[in-house]
Structure formats: structure tokens, C-alpha cells
Design an enzyme around this catalytic site. Structure first.
Site, PDB file in Angstrom:
ATOM      1  N   ARG A  48       0.821  -1.214   0.000  1.00  0.00           N
ATOM      2  CA  ARG A  48       0.000   0.000   0.000  1.00  0.00           C
ATOM      3  C   ARG A  48       0.857   1.266   0.000  1.00  0.00           C
ATOM      4  O   ARG A  48       0.459   2.297  -0.514  1.00  0.00           O
ATOM      5  CB  ARG A  48      -0.932   0.009   1.219  1.00  0.00           C
ATOM      6  CG  ARG A  48      -2.095  -0.966   1.133  1.00  0.00           C
ATOM      7  CD  ARG A  48      -3.021  -0.829   2.314  1.00  0.00           C
ATOM      8  NE  ARG A  48      -2.349  -1.161   3.565  1.00  0.00           N
ATOM      9  CZ  ARG A  48      -2.935  -1.084   4.771  1.00  0.00           C
ATOM     10  NH1 ARG A  48      -4.179  -0.676   4.866  1.00  0.00           N
ATOM     11  NH2 ARG A  48      -2.272  -1.418   5.851  1.00  0.00           N
ATOM     12  N   LYS A 107      -6.638 -16.229   8.161  1.00  0.00           N
ATOM     13  CA  LYS A 107      -7.595 -17.038   8.925  1.00  0.00           C
ATOM     14  C   LYS A 107      -9.019 -16.512   8.810  1.00  0.00           C
ATOM     15  O   LYS A 107      -9.968 -17.301   8.727  1.00  0.00           O
ATOM     16  CB  LYS A 107      -7.175 -17.103  10.385  1.00  0.00           C
ATOM     17  CG  LYS A 107      -6.946 -15.744  11.018  1.00  0.00           C
ATOM     18  CD  LYS A 107      -6.335 -15.864  12.388  1.00  0.00           C
ATOM     19  CE  LYS A 107      -5.917 -14.495  12.909  1.00  0.00           C
ATOM     20  NZ  LYS A 107      -4.715 -13.986  12.219  1.00  0.00           N
ATOM     21  N   VAL A 134      -3.247 -20.819  11.121  1.00  0.00           N
ATOM     22  CA  VAL A 134      -3.552 -21.275  12.480  1.00  0.00           C
ATOM     23  C   VAL A 134      -2.255 -21.621  13.204  1.00  0.00           C
ATOM     24  O   VAL A 134      -1.465 -22.426  12.724  1.00  0.00           O
ATOM     25  CB  VAL A 134      -4.474 -22.516  12.466  1.00  0.00           C
ATOM     26  CG1 VAL A 134      -4.766 -22.972  13.897  1.00  0.00           C
ATOM     27  CG2 VAL A 134      -5.765 -22.217  11.730  1.00  0.00           C
ATOM     28  N   GLY A 136       0.618 -20.111  13.831  1.00  0.00           N
ATOM     29  CA  GLY A 136       1.941 -19.667  13.412  1.00  0.00           C
ATOM     30  C   GLY A 136       2.835 -20.778  12.896  1.00  0.00           C
ATOM     31  O   GLY A 136       2.516 -21.481  11.940  1.00  0.00           O
ATOM     32  N   GLY A 189       4.295  -5.331  23.150  1.00  0.00           N
ATOM     33  CA  GLY A 189       4.041  -5.591  21.740  1.00  0.00           C
ATOM     34  C   GLY A 189       3.255  -6.866  21.467  1.00  0.00           C
ATOM     35  O   GLY A 189       3.057  -7.238  20.312  1.00  0.00           O
ATOM     36  N   GLU A 192      -2.306  -5.677  20.228  1.00  0.00           N
ATOM     37  CA  GLU A 192      -2.475  -4.541  19.319  1.00  0.00           C
ATOM     38  C   GLU A 192      -3.041  -3.346  20.078  1.00  0.00           C
ATOM     39  O   GLU A 192      -3.574  -3.492  21.190  1.00  0.00           O
ATOM     40  CB  GLU A 192      -3.433  -4.921  18.187  1.00  0.00           C
ATOM     41  CG  GLU A 192      -2.989  -6.106  17.352  1.00  0.00           C
ATOM     42  CD  GLU A 192      -1.851  -5.764  16.411  1.00  0.00           C
ATOM     43  OE1 GLU A 192      -1.565  -4.569  16.227  1.00  0.00           O
ATOM     44  OE2 GLU A 192      -1.235  -6.714  15.879  1.00  0.00           O
ATOM     45  N   ASP A 203     -10.338 -13.839  16.822  1.00  0.00           N
ATOM     46  CA  ASP A 203      -9.188 -14.488  16.192  1.00  0.00           C
ATOM     47  C   ASP A 203      -9.225 -15.994  16.443  1.00  0.00           C
ATOM     48  O   ASP A 203      -9.077 -16.797  15.516  1.00  0.00           O
ATOM     49  CB  ASP A 203      -7.898 -13.879  16.749  1.00  0.00           C
ATOM     50  CG  ASP A 203      -6.649 -14.569  16.235  1.00  0.00           C
ATOM     51  OD1 ASP A 203      -6.187 -14.218  15.143  1.00  0.00           O
ATOM     52  OD2 ASP A 203      -6.142 -15.471  16.933  1.00  0.00           O
ATOM     53  N   LYS A 207      -9.874 -19.468  13.804  1.00  0.00           N
ATOM     54  CA  LYS A 207      -8.990 -20.629  13.786  1.00  0.00           C
ATOM     55  C   LYS A 207      -9.751 -21.902  14.142  1.00  0.00           C
ATOM     56  O   LYS A 207      -9.497 -22.974  13.574  1.00  0.00           O
ATOM     57  CB  LYS A 207      -7.825 -20.396  14.739  1.00  0.00           C
ATOM     58  CG  LYS A 207      -6.922 -19.240  14.312  1.00  0.00           C
ATOM     59  CD  LYS A 207      -5.925 -18.863  15.391  1.00  0.00           C
ATOM     60  CE  LYS A 207      -5.059 -17.685  14.957  1.00  0.00           C
ATOM     61  NZ  LYS A 207      -4.145 -17.227  16.024  1.00  0.00           N
ATOM     62  N   GLY A 306       4.049 -13.955  15.203  1.00  0.00           N
ATOM     63  CA  GLY A 306       5.345 -13.314  14.984  1.00  0.00           C
ATOM     64  C   GLY A 306       5.795 -13.464  13.553  1.00  0.00           C
ATOM     65  O   GLY A 306       5.401 -14.411  12.858  1.00  0.00           O
TER      66      GLY A 306
END
Length: 430
Positions: A48, A107, A134, A136, A189, A192, A203, A207, A306
Site C-alpha cells: 500500500r 484465517k 492457524v 503460526g 508488543g 495490538e 481471532d 482458527k 510473529g
């Protein structure tokens, strides 16, 4: 024999995950070539903000026209890591129509429109792979879809969101309240700026829909998943859990009914015994417990989010899809032959932990027990503490349906001796 013409890859998105995918493709190029049987070439990166400096990515590969990139015709694989429903859905569909296979980490889209995407991939003789959607880096989709394809999976129980597990683990280990633990997760971190998707279970529900669909060979959409967030979990709940030898986790639970005639999928906080393997999953890690007829109990554990861990799963899919392209084959598509109905949450049977604020006077326990009996809910244990005319009453039930428990609680609220229902939590993992 090694093919010299490279397989061309289009990357949609170059954020935390996308930049790691590009980096690994570059730094591990020789290894990837050896494993695949042909070179892989990053042919374009759709973003973007084209003016942002992206280390290791030539400026002439960067474009804002994602549609043109996926429609080029010479693209072999599209890697989609932009997330969301649109424009990802349109771009993935266009990629299939122009002959490209797709590797996705999306997902939300797969939980909502997985059936349509699988159909589009099949219609165009292309692949759709999504291990990274799902948990990571944890290999989970492929074991369910391939390794356990000859087995009957009965239950999938897991921690599939690292942010919520970090918060609940912090509350458990330090006695912190929800907001305090969330603030720490945000500062580090893990959470969010707007943590709604994580803490309200959206989330994890996406999954759960994906896992249930694969495990039970049945189409399960996001709307089929019961969802309950963890924002109401308190430090007092953890005190109660510890008194029972439990801790609290936000769980995704996918189950086949005992008669095999239906399935359920749900996400909610639950108490689990400290002896259960999931109880020891700390920090931002994920773990999924799978129960099947032949294999028995399996547990998959590791970092669930991550940039690098998720990119690892993406690259694993990329290698598999590229190998398929070279052999002229496609991998396993959607398996929904069982077409089992998804039962409503009211039919789910589990144990419950109910904390009531009651008047501290004779006969209260008898009244409460009568209400439970009238609704067919059997009591396992009761603990009562009282002082100065007020008391707390903690009831742990045997297994009961969600509908029966709901009727019980509604009746309890009507008793003059019950001041309020402090908390209700399911007890799982036994």
C-alpha cells in the site's frame, strides 16, 4: 534433474510476515532451490505504501497494483499475507483464474469463505495451502489434513492466541487484574492498540472454524463457532481456579458428538486442571491437543505468531506448492464429505464453576441445591463462606448441557436469597 527456469512468486503484503517471507526467500535461495528442484524467484511485491524502504527488496519489484500482479499469467504462486476479507478474496480468486496456486495466512477469510476458495482452486487445477493461518509456526494443518487422514479425530482442544494466553498467564502468575495484564501485553508488543479481535475471541474463533472443518471433514464457518471473550475474567476467578487445582485459559474447542452425528466448535475461557498439558503453556505460546481413535492423544506446541515463525509456515507451504507445480499435480483440497451438522452451544455438555453472592442465613444452600436438581444439573462440590449476613457460594457441577445450566442460572437469579451471580466458568480438559 534440476529445472533452470525459476518458479515465479508474487507476494501480497510486506509487513511483519511478508518482509520475513521475502528475506528467507533471498537468504535461503540455494536451499529452497535444492529442496524444490527449481529456483524460486520473487517476481513482485504488492504494497500500500510504495515509498517505504524495504531492505533486501529491489524497488522495481514493488507495486501498488496487486490486481495486475496476480493477473500477469507468468506467476506460479501467490503468497497472500495482507489479511482481512477484501481485497484478499478478490485477489486470491483472480490468482486461481489466472493459473496461480495460493499460499495464505488469512484465517478470517478462510473461516468465512474457505469452501468457495477451495472450489475456485479445484476448478482451476491449482493449490490452496494455509498452514500459517492457524498457530503460526506450529505444524498443525498438514498433520490434520494429511498425517491423520486415515484416522478419526474426535476432539481438538487448544490455545490458539498468544496475546490472550500471555494476559491470562500474567494474571495467574502475578495476581494482576485483567486491565493491568493487558497494559503490560500492549507495552511489550503482544497486544495490538485495539486488542478486540484477540481478547473477545474473534481471532481464536476463526482458527477454530478452520480446525473443525479439517478435523471432522465438515464445512464449519465462523458463524458456526460459539464465541465468548475473556474480558470478564477476574483475579478472583484465578483464586477460585487455584483452589480447585486449576488455571484459566482461553480455549478453542472442536468436538465430535459421542454418537458421531454432529460437531461443535466454541471459544471461551475455561478452567483446566494443572495436570493437563495445556495448563503449562506459558506466555505468548500456543498449543493444541488432538484426540483421535488410533493415534490417541497428540499435542502440538510452539510460537503461534510473529514474523519469523509465521513466515516459516508460509515457506513450508511454498515449498510444497512449488513441488506440486513441478510434478503437474495438486495437493489435498477440501474434504467435506462427512457434512455433519454443527450443533448449537445449548447442546454442549461440560462441567461448570458457578460463584454466587447469597444471604448468610440457614436454608440458602438447600434452596440453591433444589434449583439445580429441578433443572437436572447434578452438583459435584459446594463451598460456602459467610460473614456479616453476606456469603459466597461456589458450586461445581457434574457434566450438564449449556441449555440446562442457563435455565438453572435464570432460576437462581429469581431467589430472594441470591444477591447475584458473580461468575460462571466452564471446566474443561478432564
Amino acid at each position: 534433474m534440476m529445472r533452470t527456469r525459476p518458479l515465479k512468486v508474487a507476494l501480497l503484503g510486506c509487513g511483519v510476515v511478508g518482509s520475513e517471507v521475502a528475506r528467507i526467500m533471498t537468504t535461503h535461495a540455494d536451499d529452497l532451490t535444492a529442496r524444490i528442484g527449481a529456483p524460486v524467484e520473487l517476481a513482485g511485491v504488492a504494497v500500500r505504501r510504495p515509498d517505504k524502504v524495504r531492505e533486501g527488496i529491489p524497488a522495481d519489484l514493488v507495486t501498488t497494483d496487486a490486481t495486475a500482479l496476480v493477473k500477469r499469467g507468468d506467476i506460479d504462486v501467490v503468497v497472500e499475507v495482507i489479511g482481512g476479507i477484501e481485497p484478499a478474496r478478490t485477489l486470491i480468486t483472480a490468482a486461481f483464474e489466472h493459473g496461480a496456486s495460493v499460499v495464505s495466512a488469512n484465517k478470517a477469510l478462510l473461516a468465512q469463505d474457505g469452501a468457495a476458495l477451495h472450489a475456485a482452486a479445484e476448478a482451476n487445477d491449482t493449490d490452496l495451502y494455509y498452514e500459517a493461518a492457524v498457530a503460526g509456526a506450529i505444524p498443525l494443518i498438514r498433520p490434520l489434513r494429511e498425517s491423520l487422514a486415515g484416522d478419526k479425530v474426535n476432539r481438538v482442544l487448544g490455545i490458539v492466541n498468544g496475546t490472550t494466553n500471555f494476559i491470562l498467564d500474567k494474571m495467574d502468575s502475578t495476581g494482576a487484574g485483567y486491565q493491568e495484564a493487558l497494559d503490560e501485553a500492549t507495552a511489550l508488543g503482544y497486544a495490538e492498540a485495539d486488542p478486540t479481535a484477540d481478547v473477545e475471541g474473534f481471532d481464536a474463533a476463526a482458527k477454530a472454524a478452520i480446525l473443525a472443518g479439517i478435523a471432522f471433514h465438515t464445512r464449519v464457518r465462523l458463524d458456526d463457532v460459539y464465541r465468548e471473550g475473556m474480558t470478564e475474567v477476574t483475579a478472583a476467578d484465578f483464586v477460585s481456579a487455584k483452589e480447585m487445582g486449576c488455571t484459566i485459559k482461553l480455549l478453542a474447542i472442536c468436538e465430535r458428538a459421542e454418537d458421531g452425528g454432529s460437531v461443535t466448535a466454541r471459544v471461551h475461557p475455561a478452567m483446566i486442571p494443572l495436570t493437563h498439558p495445556l495448563a503449562s503453556v506459558r506466555g505468548a505460546y500456543n498449543a493444541v491437543f488432538v484426540e483421535s481413535d488410533a493415534a490417541g492423544q497428540l499435542m502440538f506446541y510452539g510460537p503461534g505468531a510473529g514474523g519469523a515463525p509465521t513466515a516459516s509456515a508460509v515457506l513450508g507451504d511454498l515449498v510444497a506448492v512449488c513441488r506440486n507445480r513441478l510434478s503437474g499435480a495438486t495437493g489435498p483440497g477440501e474434504s467435506a464429505y462427512a457434512a455433519l451438522p454443527v450443533s448449537p452451544m445449548g447442546d454442549v455438555v461440560t462441567r461448570y464453576h458457578i460463584s454466587l453472592d447469597v444471604a448468610d442465613k440457614p436454608g440458602v444452600l438447600a434452596q440453591v441445591a433444589t434449583v439445580f436438581a429441578e433443572h437436572g444439573v447434578s452438583i459435584d462440590t459446594v463451598r460456602q463462606q459467610g460473614k456479616d449476613g453476606e456469603a459466597s457460594l461456589v458450586v461445581v457441577t457434574h457434566r450438564a448441557s449449556d441449555a440446562a445450566l442457563g435455565g438453572t442460572v435464570e432460576a437462581l437469579r429469581k431467589l430472594d436469597t441470591v444477591r447475584g451471580v458473580a461468575s460462571i466458568m466452564r471446566v474443561e480438559g478432564e
